[in-house]
Design an enzyme around this catalytic site. Structure first.
Site, PDB file in Angstrom:
ATOM      1  N   HIS A  37      20.957   3.513 -10.386  1.00  0.00           N
ATOM      2  CA  HIS A  37      20.971   2.064 -10.254  1.00  0.00           C
ATOM      3  C   HIS A  37      21.194   1.613  -8.817  1.00  0.00           C
ATOM      4  O   HIS A  37      20.649   0.601  -8.369  1.00  0.00           O
ATOM      5  CB  HIS A  37      22.055   1.484 -11.171  1.00  0.00           C
ATOM      6  CG  HIS A  37      21.628   1.440 -12.594  1.00  0.00           C
ATOM      7  ND1 HIS A  37      22.504   1.287 -13.642  1.00  0.00           N
ATOM      8  CD2 HIS A  37      20.398   1.542 -13.161  1.00  0.00           C
ATOM      9  CE1 HIS A  37      21.831   1.282 -14.788  1.00  0.00           C
ATOM     10  NE2 HIS A  37      20.564   1.437 -14.508  1.00  0.00           N
TER      11      HIS A  37
ATOM     12  N   GLU B 148       1.694   5.900 -21.561  1.00  0.00           N
ATOM     13  CA  GLU B 148       2.943   6.476 -21.056  1.00  0.00           C
ATOM     14  C   GLU B 148       3.171   7.881 -21.591  1.00  0.00           C
ATOM     15  O   GLU B 148       3.995   8.628 -21.056  1.00  0.00           O
ATOM     16  CB  GLU B 148       4.130   5.604 -21.465  1.00  0.00           C
ATOM     17  CG  GLU B 148       4.054   4.177 -20.974  1.00  0.00           C
ATOM     18  CD  GLU B 148       5.119   3.309 -21.614  1.00  0.00           C
ATOM     19  OE1 GLU B 148       6.175   3.131 -20.999  1.00  0.00           O
ATOM     20  OE2 GLU B 148       4.891   2.822 -22.741  1.00  0.00           O
TER      21      GLU B 148
ATOM     22  N   ARG C 235       8.219  -7.689 -18.545  1.00  0.00           N
ATOM     23  CA  ARG C 235       9.159  -6.944 -19.397  1.00  0.00           C
ATOM     24  C   ARG C 235       9.934  -7.968 -20.217  1.00  0.00           C
ATOM     25  O   ARG C 235      10.697  -8.758 -19.663  1.00  0.00           O
ATOM     26  CB  ARG C 235      10.119  -6.117 -18.543  1.00  0.00           C
ATOM     27  CG  ARG C 235       9.440  -5.180 -17.553  1.00  0.00           C
ATOM     28  CD  ARG C 235      10.506  -4.422 -16.748  1.00  0.00           C
ATOM     29  NE  ARG C 235       9.925  -3.620 -15.689  1.00  0.00           N
ATOM     30  CZ  ARG C 235       9.745  -4.025 -14.431  1.00  0.00           C
ATOM     31  NH1 ARG C 235      10.102  -5.277 -14.096  1.00  0.00           N
ATOM     32  NH2 ARG C 235       9.231  -3.229 -13.521  1.00  0.00           N
TER      33      ARG C 235
ATOM     34  N   ASN D  64       5.753   5.946 -14.534  1.00  0.00           N
ATOM     35  CA  ASN D  64       7.118   6.489 -14.535  1.00  0.00           C
ATOM     36  C   ASN D  64       7.318   7.420 -15.720  1.00  0.00           C
ATOM     37  O   ASN D  64       7.719   8.581 -15.579  1.00  0.00           O
ATOM     38  CB  ASN D  64       8.143   5.353 -14.582  1.00  0.00           C
ATOM     39  CG  ASN D  64       8.030   4.425 -13.397  1.00  0.00           C
ATOM     40  OD1 ASN D  64       7.267   4.669 -12.470  1.00  0.00           O
ATOM     41  ND2 ASN D  64       8.790   3.356 -13.412  1.00  0.00           N
ATOM     42  N   ASP D  65       7.063   6.907 -16.921  1.00  0.00           N
ATOM     43  CA  ASP D  65       7.238   7.728 -18.113  1.00  0.00           C
ATOM     44  C   ASP D  65       6.157   8.790 -18.221  1.00  0.00           C
ATOM     45  O   ASP D  65       6.425   9.923 -18.639  1.00  0.00           O
ATOM     46  CB  ASP D  65       7.241   6.855 -19.373  1.00  0.00           C
ATOM     47  CG  ASP D  65       8.623   6.276 -19.658  1.00  0.00           C
ATOM     48  OD1 ASP D  65       9.607   6.874 -19.214  1.00  0.00           O
ATOM     49  OD2 ASP D  65       8.700   5.233 -20.321  1.00  0.00           O
TER      50      ASP D  65
ATOM     51  N   ARG E 225      13.048  11.715 -14.710  1.00  0.00           N
ATOM     52  CA  ARG E 225      12.996  11.112 -13.375  1.00  0.00           C
ATOM     53  C   ARG E 225      14.365  10.650 -12.903  1.00  0.00           C
ATOM     54  O   ARG E 225      14.528  10.285 -11.737  1.00  0.00           O
ATOM     55  CB  ARG E 225      12.013   9.940 -13.357  1.00  0.00           C
ATOM     56  CG  ARG E 225      12.249   8.898 -14.434  1.00  0.00           C
ATOM     57  CD  ARG E 225      11.045   7.971 -14.550  1.00  0.00           C
ATOM     58  NE  ARG E 225      11.058   7.160 -15.737  1.00  0.00           N
ATOM     59  CZ  ARG E 225      11.551   5.927 -15.790  1.00  0.00           C
ATOM     60  NH1 ARG E 225      12.080   5.392 -14.715  1.00  0.00           N
ATOM     61  NH2 ARG E 225      11.527   5.241 -16.908  1.00  0.00           N
TER      62      ARG E 225
ATOM     63  N   ARG F  76       4.309  -6.939 -22.015  1.00  0.00           N
ATOM     64  CA  ARG F  76       4.672  -5.761 -22.800  1.00  0.00           C
ATOM     65  C   ARG F  76       5.603  -6.209 -23.917  1.00  0.00           C
ATOM     66  O   ARG F  76       6.629  -6.847 -23.652  1.00  0.00           O
ATOM     67  CB  ARG F  76       5.377  -4.722 -21.911  1.00  0.00           C
ATOM     68  CG  ARG F  76       5.777  -3.454 -22.675  1.00  0.00           C
ATOM     69  CD  ARG F  76       6.397  -2.439 -21.732  1.00  0.00           C
ATOM     70  NE  ARG F  76       7.701  -2.859 -21.240  1.00  0.00           N
ATOM     71  CZ  ARG F  76       8.367  -2.243 -20.266  1.00  0.00           C
ATOM     72  NH1 ARG F  76       7.823  -1.201 -19.654  1.00  0.00           N
ATOM     73  NH2 ARG F  76       9.548  -2.676 -19.878  1.00  0.00           N
TER      74      ARG F  76
ATOM     75  N   CYS G 194       0.971   0.071 -13.841  1.00  0.00           N
ATOM     76  CA  CYS G 194       2.131  -0.799 -13.645  1.00  0.00           C
ATOM     77  C   CYS G 194       3.399  -0.019 -13.317  1.00  0.00           C
ATOM     78  O   CYS G 194       4.474  -0.594 -13.227  1.00  0.00           O
ATOM     79  CB  CYS G 194       2.366  -1.681 -14.878  1.00  0.00           C
ATOM     80  SG  CYS G 194       2.682  -0.744 -16.393  1.00  0.00           S
TER      81      CYS G 194
END
Length: 957
Positions: free
Chosen positions: A583, A819, A690, A842-843, A853, A726, A890
């Protein structure tokens, strides 16, 4: 968790021998798509290593570790053999449970099944059962036995009233594994029942994992509602397991024996009175289990056979106190312990056999219980885990002048400046407090002050990703389960500081022990808020920043550390530990601060003021660089700034390559308030809205009106530009407080995204209605996340099309997120039905490379420019274009300047990035030649690593 269903049980089969039975079981697994046909070889090999006979007419055949690659999906299939099958050594099997497992995710189910084996001989009942439901009932066993042993007795605990005494009882039940978060709160909200003799009774059926009874007495006499309070029974109620003990307690009270509890001085006397498990005064031995897959069938069988060689009782329990001791001679009881690698087992034996029996057990556990085992890493003390204070850290040498360190790029940009090494100040505080009421008030005040500080960070943050992190921190700070446990420590006389930080460390360590990268990240967040509250309690303020621009160096920077920095003075961030998706790294990117993480503990040995050069794009650190290196970096930094300024000035121009190929550049956002700023930065659409934040910002699922208003604000700000939404993407890794879900061993591979929302069609339908109603004729694209199977897409699509008939919308497109590798491989099929694809790199990267990740040491290898990931992207684009459909990206890869030429060359039609990256990405596209990019992409697909791909692009940059 896996669940057993009657449909998985075949009844009334026959087999002439064990080999035929194994063939039938393997065929059952194979026919249902759980395993490849070759799995039978593994099952046969496993039987040659040792019989899988479990006892009472049950066998559990399964493959060897070497045949796990034959398993497609974890599961079980059962076959009843009423006539029995000779399993060897005179053992006859009437029910065989065939197991297909790629790891140990089946063990919890097996643990529950083996509970039934302690309830008498099942052989005859299994043989005579006439339907699958009867088999299932037999395997589920009798009602769970009430937990009642010494660990559930607390005598003379510090408490000022009944509520505090109840917290103590609830804590004992939680430690024993009987209750879950929220139990303590539900317990104290119930009305206590007076039993006489100063004894009271409290019970709750909420948040109960297994039935258990705790008994606690106060250290000094108390009153409740004008009556004496000498002891409190706290029941975690589940089923009828407590009835026998309750009847015995009532009999004792009627007979006038209440003083046995009210005046008890030992837990043994309480247990003897209630008929609970009285601990034997036997010699004991503690051993740490080193077997890779824990105490599963093979090592458990070896252990039981050693114990059976002694004429006397030998017992074993998990040393952490979560379970009662069981007979080491019983294979089923050993399996039911569910012991895992690294857990400590406590063995005890009758005095007459203890010396020989415990020595034999020690030898066989050390030898691996029939398996080859790797030694466990040495345990670390708290000071060792602290890094700087450890002996190892003391032996570290600081990096020398001119050193070039390769770490992990976390936030782009080049930064130079003197090092400000911020080491955690030593916080001294007393272990014991001045009384429960005083310490509780001190802690409440500190928590409220820190909560207000975090709220200020939330309000000050313009980025939704930053706000989301701090909202999570507030939720952690207000966690009732954490409050319960801290309250219990206060009740034992601890100071506010000791109670708070000890519980924070215990909770964080427990999360880290699960070896899950996501939970490890949450542990870092938990320590962040823990440190803030502790510093407040100790009256210690964070060290002041230097007045000149500097590089912040820390072991691990908490999100609140980053967000509270003065961006005009902090030039960059360098950490010894952590990953690029922590984070703190996310916040650094959002604030535009160059950041490099995972540089190693030696960085903390740097002298204050040491000149550092950070390259946040490449993950490089230069220590005390020479003038030539500084000059080159300065030139690169100035060129980068000029490029940013030029890109910002041209941000409203279209993204079109030099030879005329257009690419749409859109924005990823999390809340409606971000839309206008993104459009001003040049966003041509919202490529990813999102919607989770809409759901997370409310104590219950937002209604139609609430959602519709939020979506309408986004569409209004877009002024006719397309909106790609999404649908709700939550699950085990991103739970909602009002949507409870069972714990999952790997939430990233569990019930999340479309898998979850299809389980609650009412929530999904409300969201789709809100989206359609908000569009009002404007272009709307709805995409469904985590689709891995065609059937999932079709169910979601059909729901949307049905609602479209009620709420007409001309410009509507329906698509899916790519994904999961299976979706990319199915792209030629899906492309015939969807309107578009949006690739979540990412996924897709972590699933393709099998690297989380967020992993602190492997995250640098989870690179979306790996040829395997690029091939999946290329396959998806080719399949979509063949059907005339468009494809967007994305994920974070869309904003990677080295990735942009390859994505354009692969034919990606849309790049959706963070608002800050829009001008640079558009400028990068304008620098490209499309035909050259296509050739470059084909070259990249033929390479063997992400590093080789990056080197190729850098050469041609």
């Amino acid at each position: 968790m896996l669940e057993l269903h009657p449909s998985q049980i075949q009844m009334g089969r026959s087999a002439v021998d064990k080999a035929s039975a194994l063939a039938a079981l393997a065929a059952s697994l194979s026919d249902d798509g759980l395993v490849a046909p070759g799995y039978l070889d593994g099952m046969q090999a496993r039987e040659r290593q040792g019989s899988t006979y479990l006892g009472q007419g049950i066998a559990i055949p399964h493959g060897t570790p070497e045949t796990r690659d034959q398993v497609f999906q974890t599961g079980m299939r059962l076959i009843q053999f009423p006539e029995g099958v000779d399993w060897g050594d005179g053992q006859r099997v009437y029910l065989a449970i065939a197991i297909a497992a790629r790891s140990d995710e089946h063990l919890r189910l097996l643990q529950l099944l083996t509970r039934a084996l302690g309830e008498g001989d099942l052989s005859q009942a299994l043989r005579e059962a006439t339907d699958a439901e009867s088999i299932l009932a037999l395997l589920q066993g009798a009602p769970q036995e009430l937990a009642l042993d010494s660990q559930l007795i607390g005598l003379g605990v510090a408490a000022d009233d009944l509520d505090e005494l109840a917290w103590q009882g609830a804590r004992l039940l939680k430690k024993a594994g009987c209750s879950e978060s929220g139990f303590a709160a539900s317990l104290v909200h119930n009305d206590p029942l007076p039993l006489g003799n100063g004894l009271w009774w409290l019970s709750s059926e909420q948040h109960v994992a297994r039935p258990g009874l705790a008994f606690v007495t106060p250290s000094s006499p108390l009153q409740h509602e004008g009556q004496p309070l000498a002891g409190l029974f706290c029941l975690a109620c589940l089923g009828e397991g407590h009835r026998q003990v309750l009847e015995r307690l009532c009999d004792l009270l009627i007979e006038g024996h209440g003083d046995a509890f009210a005046q008890a001085t030992t837990s043994r006397s309480v247990l003897e009175a209630l008929g609970g498990e009285v601990p034997a005064d036997w010699p004991a031995l503690r051993m740490t289990l080193a077997n890779a897959h824990g105490l599963h069938a093979r090592p458990a069988k070896v252990l039981s056979e050693v114990a059976q060689g002694f004429d006397g009782d030998i017992r074993v329990r998990l040393a952490d106190g979560a379970t009662s001791a069981v007979s080491a001679k019983s294979l089923s009881k050993l399996l039911a312990l569910g012991a895992r690698r690294g857990q400590e087992l406590e063995f005890s034996a009758e005095p007459a056999i203890a010396e020989a029996a415990l020595a034999a057990i020690e030898a066989v556990v050390l030898s691996g219980l029939g398996e080859e085992v790797q030694a466990l890493p040495p345990a670390q003390s708290d000071s060792e885990q602290g890094g700087v204070a450890s002996a190892a850290a003391a032996a570290l040498e600081p990096p020398q002048a001119g050193a070039r360190l390769q770490a992990v790029a976390a936030s782009p940009g080049i930064a130079m400046g003197p090092a400000f090494v911020r080491r955690m100040p030593r916080l001294d505080y007393p272990a014991q407090g001045q009384g429960v009421a005083i310490e509780r008030q001190r802690l409440q005040d500190a928590v409220q002050r820190v909560d207000a500080q975090i709220q200020a960070l939330v309000e000050r943050s313009s980025e939704a990703s930053v706000r989301d992190i701090f909202v999570t921190h507030q939720a952690m700070l207000r966690d009732p389960a954490l409050r319960d446990d801290v309250e219990a420590r206060l009740g034992q006389g601890a100071s506010a500081q000791a109670a708070w930080i000890d519980e924070i460390e215990a909770a964080a360590a427990q999360q880290e022990a699960l070896h899950d990268a996501l939970l490890a990240e949450r542990a870092a967040d938990l320590r962040d808020i823990g440190r803030r509250v502790l510093a407040d309690l100790c009256g210690v303020e964070a060290p002041a920043e230097p007045q000149e621009p500097y590089i912040l160096v820390m072991g691990e920077v908490g999100p609140s550390d980053v967000a509270s920095l003065d961006r005009q003075r902090v030039a960059g961030i360098l950490t010894a530990r952590g990953g690029a998706t922590a984070h703190s790294a996310i916040i650094a990117r959002a604030l535009g601060i160059p950041c490099v993480v995972g540089g190693g503990e030696a960085l903390l040995m740097l002298e204050q003021g040491t000149r550092l050069l950070l390259d946040g794009d490449r993950g490089l650190v230069r220590v005390a660089p020479d003038e030539a290196t500084v000059a080159q970096a300065e030139r690169e930094r100035q060129a980068s700034e000029l490029r940013r300024e030029r890109a910002h000035g041209e941000r409203l121009l279209p993204a079109r390559t030099a030879d005329g190929h257009a690419v749409e550049v859109a924005v990823n956002i999390g809340a409606s308030g971000e839309t206008a700023a993104a459009v001003e930065l040049g966003a041509e659409a919202v490529g990813l809205l999102r919607t989770e934040l809409v759901f997370m910002d409310h104590p219950q699922a937002p209604d139609l009106h609430t959602q519709q208003a939020e979506y309408r604000r986004v569409l209004d700000a877009l002024a006719g530009r397309p909106l790609v939404v999404r649908t709700l993407d939550v699950g085990g890794d991103k739970p909602l407080p009002y949507w409870p879900m069972p714990e999952e061993e790997n939430p990233f591979l569990g019930v999340r995204g479309i898998r979850l929302t299809l389980q609650r069609p009412d929530i999904m339908e409300t969201q789709l209605r809100a989206l359609l109603g908000a569009a009002e004729g404007r272009p709307l694209r709805i995409m469904f996340p985590m689709v891995g199977q065609v059937e999932e897409w079709r169910v979601a699509r059909d729901m949307a099309l049905r609602l479209r008939e009620e709420i007409p919308l001309a410009d509507l497109q329906l698509g899916i997120m790519i994904e999961v590798p299976s979706a990319a491989l199915l792209a030629p099929v899906l492309a015939k039905e969807v309107d578009f694809f949006s690739i979540g790199t990412n996924d897709l990267t972590q699933y393709t490379l099998a690297i989380d990740r967020g992993h602190p040491t492997l995250s640098a290898q989870a690179d979306g420019l790996h040829p395997a990931v690029l091939r999946l992207i290329g396959m998806t684009v080719a399949a979509a274009h063949a059907e005339g459909k468009w494809v967007g990206v994305c994920g974070e890869l869309a904003g990677d300047m080295l990735a942009v030429p390859l994505l354009v060359g692969l034919g990606v039609d849309e790049l959706s990035v963070s608002a800050r990256s829009i001008p640079l990405v558009k400028a990068r596209v304008r620098e490209l030649d499309w035909r050259h990019s296509q050739a470059l992409a084909q070259q990249a697909l033929a390479l063997d690593s992400a590093a080789a791909v990056r080197a190729l692009v850098e050469e041609t940059h």
